[in-house]
Structure formats: structure tokens, C-alpha cells
Design a protein around this motif. Structure first.
Motif, PDB file in Angstrom:
ATOM      1  N   LEU A 159       0.503  -1.174   0.077  1.00  0.00           N
ATOM      2  CA  LEU A 159      -0.135   0.010   0.102  1.00  0.00           C
ATOM      3  C   LEU A 159       0.788   1.368   0.044  1.00  0.00           C
ATOM      4  N   ILE A 160       2.017   1.117   0.181  1.00  0.00           N
ATOM      5  CA  ILE A 160       3.112   2.262   0.356  1.00  0.00           C
ATOM      6  C   ILE A 160       3.130   2.934  -1.069  1.00  0.00           C
ATOM      7  N   THR A 161       2.867   4.173  -0.968  1.00  0.00           N
ATOM      8  CA  THR A 161       3.144   5.239  -2.590  1.00  0.00           C
ATOM      9  C   THR A 161       3.756   6.296  -1.861  1.00  0.00           C
ATOM     10  N   PRO A 162       4.405   7.059  -2.950  1.00  0.00           N
ATOM     11  CA  PRO A 162       5.053   8.543  -2.517  1.00  0.00           C
ATOM     12  C   PRO A 162       4.109   9.253  -1.280  1.00  0.00           C
ATOM     13  N   LYS A 163       2.880   9.344  -1.219  1.00  0.00           N
ATOM     14  CA  LYS A 163       2.210  10.052  -0.389  1.00  0.00           C
ATOM     15  C   LYS A 163       2.049   9.248   0.985  1.00  0.00           C
ATOM     16  N   THR A 164       2.410   8.115   1.304  1.00  0.00           N
ATOM     17  CA  THR A 164       2.205   7.409   2.493  1.00  0.00           C
ATOM     18  C   THR A 164       3.447   8.248   3.398  1.00  0.00           C
ATOM     19  N   LYS A 165       2.746   8.445   4.433  1.00  0.00           N
ATOM     20  CA  LYS A 165       3.857   9.158   5.737  1.00  0.00           C
ATOM     21  C   LYS A 165       3.598   8.361   6.855  1.00  0.00           C
ATOM     22  N   GLY A 166       2.717   7.495   6.984  1.00  0.00           N
ATOM     23  CA  GLY A 166       2.783   7.036   8.295  1.00  0.00           C
ATOM     24  C   GLY A 166       1.863   5.686   8.465  1.00  0.00           C
ATOM     25  N   ILE A 167       1.801   4.802   9.437  1.00  0.00           N
ATOM     26  CA  ILE A 167       1.175   3.668  10.007  1.00  0.00           C
ATOM     27  C   ILE A 167       0.545   3.846  11.299  1.00  0.00           C
ATOM     28  N   ILE A 168      -0.828   3.751  11.229  1.00  0.00           N
ATOM     29  CA  ILE A 168      -1.478   3.839  12.621  1.00  0.00           C
ATOM     30  C   ILE A 168      -1.872   2.423  13.220  1.00  0.00           C
ATOM     31  N   ILE A 169      -1.599   2.327  14.521  1.00  0.00           N
ATOM     32  CA  ILE A 169      -1.966   0.882  15.034  1.00  0.00           C
ATOM     33  C   ILE A 169      -2.674   1.375  16.410  1.00  0.00           C
ATOM     34  N   VAL A 170      -3.615   0.561  16.661  1.00  0.00           N
ATOM     35  CA  VAL A 170      -4.504   0.647  17.995  1.00  0.00           C
ATOM     36  C   VAL A 170      -4.015  -0.576  18.530  1.00  0.00           C
ATOM     37  N   ASN A 171      -3.347  -0.473  19.660  1.00  0.00           N
ATOM     38  CA  ASN A 171      -2.836  -1.696  20.287  1.00  0.00           C
ATOM     39  C   ASN A 171      -2.963  -1.582  21.871  1.00  0.00           C
ATOM     40  N   PRO A 172      -3.432  -2.433  22.777  1.00  0.00           N
ATOM     41  CA  PRO A 172      -4.616  -3.191  22.377  1.00  0.00           C
ATOM     42  C   PRO A 172      -5.652  -2.590  21.585  1.00  0.00           C
ATOM     43  N   ASN A 173      -6.415  -3.531  20.607  1.00  0.00           N
ATOM     44  CA  ASN A 173      -7.262  -2.894  19.633  1.00  0.00           C
ATOM     45  C   ASN A 173      -8.546  -2.626  20.031  1.00  0.00           C
ATOM     46  N   ASN A 174      -9.100  -1.567  19.661  1.00  0.00           N
ATOM     47  CA  ASN A 174     -10.525  -1.214  19.812  1.00  0.00           C
ATOM     48  C   ASN A 174     -10.914  -1.104  18.216  1.00  0.00           C
ATOM     49  N   PRO A 175     -11.786  -1.711  17.655  1.00  0.00           N
ATOM     50  CA  PRO A 175     -12.914  -2.525  18.350  1.00  0.00           C
ATOM     51  C   PRO A 175     -12.580  -4.029  18.173  1.00  0.00           C
ATOM     52  N   THR A 176     -11.436  -4.595  17.822  1.00  0.00           N
ATOM     53  CA  THR A 176     -11.179  -6.004  17.757  1.00  0.00           C
ATOM     54  C   THR A 176     -10.846  -6.772  18.907  1.00  0.00           C
ATOM     55  N   GLY A 177      -9.951  -6.319  19.962  1.00  0.00           N
ATOM     56  CA  GLY A 177      -9.416  -6.697  21.035  1.00  0.00           C
ATOM     57  C   GLY A 177      -8.225  -7.416  20.841  1.00  0.00           C
ATOM     58  N   SER A 178      -7.635  -7.389  19.816  1.00  0.00           N
ATOM     59  CA  SER A 178      -6.350  -7.880  19.285  1.00  0.00           C
ATOM     60  C   SER A 178      -5.293  -7.357  19.939  1.00  0.00           C
ATOM     61  N   ILE A 179      -4.080  -7.960  20.357  1.00  0.00           N
ATOM     62  CA  ILE A 179      -2.963  -7.525  20.847  1.00  0.00           C
ATOM     63  C   ILE A 179      -1.616  -7.956  19.808  1.00  0.00           C
ATOM     64  N   TYR A 180      -0.871  -6.780  19.498  1.00  0.00           N
ATOM     65  CA  TYR A 180       0.167  -7.250  18.433  1.00  0.00           C
ATOM     66  C   TYR A 180       1.514  -7.833  19.177  1.00  0.00           C
ATOM     67  N   SER A 181       1.914  -8.945  18.678  1.00  0.00           N
ATOM     68  CA  SER A 181       3.102  -9.403  19.334  1.00  0.00           C
ATOM     69  C   SER A 181       4.405  -8.691  19.094  1.00  0.00           C
ATOM     70  N   ALA A 182       5.223  -8.938  20.064  1.00  0.00           N
ATOM     71  CA  ALA A 182       6.682  -8.404  19.708  1.00  0.00           C
ATOM     72  C   ALA A 182       7.113  -8.611  18.371  1.00  0.00           C
TER      73      ALA A 182
END
Lengths: 396, 396
Positions: A159-182
């Protein structure tokens, strides 16, 4: 009559709040509504924090520093130090809820038209803030059949293009309840370094990590100190949603000094809320233990009860106090409204948040809804019972 | 290292707040600083309002309705009814300070690139909010030699282009202390009708109108009910700046419903502040009378003392608690910094807000500064004395 703005016209109604008028109407008809639609916990705010506000001895409620009271910023830094993150108060800007932290960060770091990549479903108001600030969220879909695990890092890279400036994560996640591992976070870290991106991390549910899963802050990740921006909040940690106090945290001095200019424009964050927030930082471990135990029980109860209903699938959340569930209906927007408008079971009904608003890709989430398990167990049980009875009689 | 946004780069530092680090340094050197730079009154918040917060008996500080507590919105409507304005609570949206009312109104009614006409000098943060929201303010200069009277309406009309969507007035005015007469407002009203513009009116200083001048709300003007949008605030009326509670008021239903979508995105306005604000609405008339009398005395004192200083001109403000003064220096940005950095008179100095930041036209206001007469009379006298002594020794 002058016209509403084009951006105002396309601004979405909050999927969490748009059904509120129907809930109010139901209550007027004498129907009790169980609110699983909003992350408004019934857990008491720490009593010491409430005491602090009762004991204020000021005669004038003055503006605070635009970045928040220094004493409070120091407490927040100390909280992070306890987590093992080296941080000073200069790296903390107190905001009007986590919501303002997001908006200020978008303004300070992104131009209109810039893109950020974000796993969906995501906390719906990111859509609203992106729209307000002219930022484009490129969604990457996480799926209920994988329990909403982080999509493969290659999918991000595509998905990265010249316009991409960042990534957003929600961790622990709302709305899914996921947690991202190390391991997952390390892959994101590498991508952030490779393309020199900002990594925005919404970590307001940090304390709610279950079953040995660990909430890792992006502030702990090596080599991306200048890239990481954390959105934090007192709302969930201290069950003090109404005080509207949060924080924007970054070791990037330019980000903080630019954010401060936006903070100066609105003068100061809420003063009384800061008093509560600061006192809450002294909350003892026992409070969190009790809250934690309560949520584990609530989660286990609600997931097991939901999965007993025919056609319903509720993945087991690892953190936060939400989950996205699948329902045997075609359109949860319509179903959730029907629950409030036409249905009751023994003068009771349940309010859910239709999941479509949590997706950025049109058409996704139509048979899903978010539930927040923020009520006491007896009520959760009754709420799920209402859902079960409703599904028996609902016709698409 | 990822880059700050272009908009963040050009975001101005607040001219009211950018000298704060110099003031802090002065204090560390043992110099007392008289703050005439910021509208932070030393007037007590109404004691009943403070009591309300000490008496809260809630256990959880919950989100309020996104538009604010209905009970509070009703109190605000009642306050307007007493002024003779027919208003219901549905026409009131509680915001996080007047600041948020401005931002939400800009978003809901203006597209990026749209123009609004506004007399300058104006409250500096309008610049910041316009920049944040992509709105273009076309300034129309009011002049100190005319005591900052409203420029001729023909001058407004000259600025109108197809992009013009509204006019903004601050009445009573911050930073000039002007009050617009019924006749002036009627001319604006006619222009608003002729071009079907929005009329945004910042009326947060309504109660501070002196010498028989009357604050007329744009909500009282006939035939522009759908055009008028008022920004209001508890900050100055009840000397409760720190609670961060204000309101966006309009009889235009589309404006309110669009504004509500922005309000939903940030969940709710500050809860504790709303409790204080609601209780403050019951403040008795005597409080206002005392505050009013105090400000009249302060104004008379400060203006007369300032005009005694050679080379200084301070017009007599009709309202609010500010005035823009002319100083015999070339660059008040430099002078105001020098006052804090290098000057003291008997271990005391004074902090002013350089006026250049209140103008949108580059180069204007270089020999002007804004003062806020928000200190008690003895302190105002000492502050002016510092200014007098400083001007004796200052070299451009």
C-alpha cells in the motif's frame, strides 16, 4: 440560506452514537436498554482521584499551560518510566482526551492528501479525524476468520506510495480486542525504518491485556524514537471518560514543538480533568488488579454466552474490552436499529454498534457488530439473552 | 527522520504565549512579572460554581452527550431568553471552550479555500484556526486613530469574491475593546442578506460593555436567523477559563446537526467543566455588578495612567478588558521580549502581547501591543510604572 460545507456533508455520523435517539425513544417507551455500544465502563473512577476534585482550594479556575500542568506531565512521564520507557515531561503534551491527541498529531505531521496505512476495522473516529484534517487512511483489512490478527507485513508494504507518511496501529485494539506480538511489532518497526514513516500508536487500552499477552508500547521499539507518536488517555485506564484528558507523547522534539503550537491555539486542556488525571496516577495496584479480574470474568462470560447462540461467532479478544462479532443477519445497521425501535424481550433490549462504521472499505462489516463488555456480569447475561431472543424473531 | 507537515511549519506561535519561556526565566531570576499579556482574570469564579464541583456524588465520571448535558444546554438557552433571544436547547451545542466552537463551525460551514472577512486586529487564534482548517481570512483593517471603529461597510463589500462565505466579528472586541453599535450591526446584517453569508459572532465578552454601550447579539438581528452563528464561552463571563467550556449557538438546524457530527467524533465536552458551567448559570446579579464595577475602575485607571506616558496612546475601550496601545518603539515583538529578558524596575517587569500577531496583514501593529487589564488596581499601577521606566531606557 448559506450552505453547509462539502466536508461537513460527507462527515459520517458516529456509528457508536447515531442510534442514540432510538435508544432514548426505547427508554421513553419503558424499555430497558443494555448499552454494549459504547466503551463507557461502569467501573468506579479511583476514589482518590474523585477526592482530589472535591478538595480543590482554588478561587479562580485558571488556564493551565497549553501543554498541561507540569506536575501532571511529570506524573505521566513517571508512569512510563515504570513501564520501562525512558521519558521526560517535555515529551508529553496533555490533550483534551485522546481524541485531540490524534487531531493535533495529524495536523502537525501530515499534509492534506497524505496517506496513512491502518488495519481495519478500526476505531471509527479515525475516519472522522482523517476527514476533518484532509488525511487519507488506506485500510488494510484484518479478518474475523483470523481473529483479526495483524495482516502480513507484505500487505502493508504493497500500500505504500510516495504519499504514505505513516502507519497507525491501535494496540490493544478497539474494536477487535487484538494485541500485536513483539514479532509483529518488529516487522512494523522495520517497515517504518525502511520508508522513514511515522508510527502512530493508540495505546489507551494498555492495561487491558489478558492471558499473558503483553502490551508493548512503540516507545519501547529501538531505532524509531523519532518516528513513534503515542496517543494516550485517562478515559479507560482510570474509568474517567468524562474528564476529557489524554496525551500526545513523542521523543521527536520537532513533533512536540509543532504540536504545542496547535495546543497554544486552543489555550489549554481541561483544568479540572487534569487534577483528576494527576491524582489518578497515584492509584494503587490493587485497583487495577480488581478491574482486570472483573474484565477477564466479563470477557469469558460474554464470549462464551455469545458463541452459544446459533449463527453468532465471537472471537476471543486478547485485550481492551471490545470484540467484533458476526451475526446471522444481512445488515447490522438495520438490525441494531430494529433492536431499539421494534424489539423488546420482557421490556428489555440491547444496543450494539454496527460494525460497518469501523471499516473504511465500503461494504465490509455488514454482518458484524462491535460489543463493549463494560457492564456487570448479570447485565451482560441479560443483554446477550435479549440478542438471542431477538435473533429468533428478526427477519432480514 | 520523518518531516513535520507544511501546515505545521507555518502554524504561528501564539503571540500571547510565545514569550512565556522568557517570563519564566525572569521569574527564575527573582523578577516579578505583571501579566498584562493574557486574558486570565484574577476575579474569583462564582463560589456556587466551585461548590458544585466539590459536591459531585458520582462514582464514575462518564462521557456526557456529545452536544453537552441537556440540563446545561437548557440553562444556556434560558440565559439567552433573559437577554431577549428566543432559543431552545437544541440550538445550543456545548463545546470545549469557545476555541472548539470556532473550529467546529469552520469545519461544518467552510471548505478549504473559502474566504471569510474579518476586521483586524483580531483575536490571534482565529489565524491559527483558519490555518488549521484551510480557511482564508480576508482582513479589513480597523485603525487605532479611529479607536478601532468598524470600517465602513463599503470596505467589507469590496472584499467579497465568489469564495466569500462569511463575516466574522468579535463583539465586544478582543483585542481592541470596541463595541459595534446597532447601526453598524444593521449594515453588516444587510450585507449578510445581500450575499447570503454566514455571520460568525464571537460574543464571549457580552457582559463587559461600559458607558452605556450595549452588546447586541447577532441572534437578535432580524432576517438572518439561518446565517448567524455565535461562539460563546464560560471563560470570561464566569472567570472560569480553565474549565474549557463554551458553546456554538445557531438557529440553523443544518449547522447544528453538522456540527454535532464533529462533536460526536471527539465524544463529549469536558464533564467536570460542564458541572461548573451549569452551576455558574445561577450566579446572582450582584456578582456581575461587582465584577463590572471593578473592571470599570481598572479600565479607567490603566488608560489614564498609560496616556500619561510620553509617546504612548491608549484608546478608551468600550467593552471587554483589552485595549491595543501604541508605543514609541519600532518593534514591539522585540520590545516585549526585552522587557522580560533584560529589563527590570525594582525587580519587577511587565509582560505585554505584541500586537503584530493580532493582524493578518503583514507589517501592521509593529508599534502596538495588547494589554489585558485583568489584575487588581495596585498591580495595574505597578505594571504601568514598569512600562514607563522601561521606555525611558529602551533603545530600539
Amino acid at each position: 440560506m448559506p450552505k453547509i460545507s462539502e466536508r461537513g456533508n460527507i462527515m459520517p455520523e458516529s456509528p457508536i452514537r447515531k442510534l442514540v435517539p432510538y435508544a432514548e425513544a426505547a427508554k421513553k417507551r419503558g424499555v430497558k436498554v443494555y448499552h454494549l455500544n459504547i466503551g463507557q465502563p461502569d467501573i468506579p473512577t479511583p476514589p482518590k482521584a474523585l477526592e482530589a476534585i472535591k478538595n480543590i482550594d482554588t478561587k479562580v479556575i485558571e488556564y493551565s499551560h497549553s501543554a498541561g500542568n507540569e506536575s501532571y506531565r511529570k506524573k505521566i512521564a513517571t508512569y512510563y518510566n515504570r513501564l520501562g520507557v525512558a521519558l521526560t515531561f517535555n515529551e508529553v503534551l496533555v490533550t483534551t482526551g485522546g481524541s485531540e491527541a490524534i487531531q493535533i498529531a495529524f495536523n502537525a505531521t501530515l499534509n492534506p492528501g497524505d496517506e496513512v496505512i491502518m488495519p481495519e476495522p478500526f476505531y471509527t473516529n479515525y475516519n472522522s479525524f482523517a476527514l476533518t484534517n484532509g488525511v487519507i487512511i488506506k485500510p488494510i483489512t484484518s479478518k474475523i476468520e483470523n481473529d483479526f490478527a495483524l495482516p502480513a507485513i507484505e500487505e502493508f508494504e504493497k500500500l505504500i506510495t510516495p504519499k504514505t507518511k505513516g502507519i497507525i496501529i491501535v494496540n490493544p485494539n478497539n474494536p477487535t480486542g487484538s494485541i500485536y506480538s513483539a514479532d509483529e511489532l518488529d516487522k512494523i518497526r522495520q517497515l517504518v525504518i525502511k520508508y522513514d514513516l511515522y508510527l502512530y500508536a493508540d495505546e489507551v487500552y494498555r492495561e487491558f491485556a489478558y492471558d499473558g499477552n503483553k502490551s508493548i508500547s512503540v516507545l519501547e521499539l529501538e531505532g524509531i524514537e523519532e518516528n513513534a507518536i503515542v496517543f494516550d488517555s485517562t478515559s479507560k485506564r482510570y474509568s474517567a471518560c468524562g474528564i476529557r484528558v489524554g496525551a500526545l507523547i513523542s521523543k521527536n522534539k520537532e513533533v512536540i514543538s509543532t504540536a504545542l503550537k496547535y495546543a497554544q491555539a486552543r489555550l489549554s486542556p481541561p483544568g479540572l480533568g487534569q487534577i483528576v488525571g494527576e491524582a489518578a496516577e497515584d492509584t494503587d495496584v490493587q485497583y487495577f488488579k480488581e478491574v482486570y479480574d472483573e474484565y477477564i470474568e466479563r470477557r469469558n462470560l460474554v464470549i462464551s454466552e455469545l458463541n452459544k447462540i446459533e449463527g453468532v461467532y465471537a472471537p476471543m479478544p486478547k485485550g481492551a474490552f471490545y470484540t467484533i462479532i458476526q451475526l446471522p443477519v444481512k445488515d447490522t445497521d438495520r438490525f441494531c436499529q430494529w433492536l431499539l425501535e421494534e424489539f423488546d424481550y420482557e421490556k428489555q433490549t440491547v444496543m450494539l454498534a454496527p460494525a460497518s462504521g469501523f471499516y473504511s472499505t465500503p461494504g465490509l462489516g455488514k454482518n458484524e457488530a462491535r460489543i463493549a463488555y463494560v457492564l456487570k456480569k448479570e447485565d451482560l447475561k441479560k443483554a446477550v439473552k435479549c440478542l438471542e431472543e431477538a435473533l429468533k424473531v428478526y427477519k432480514d
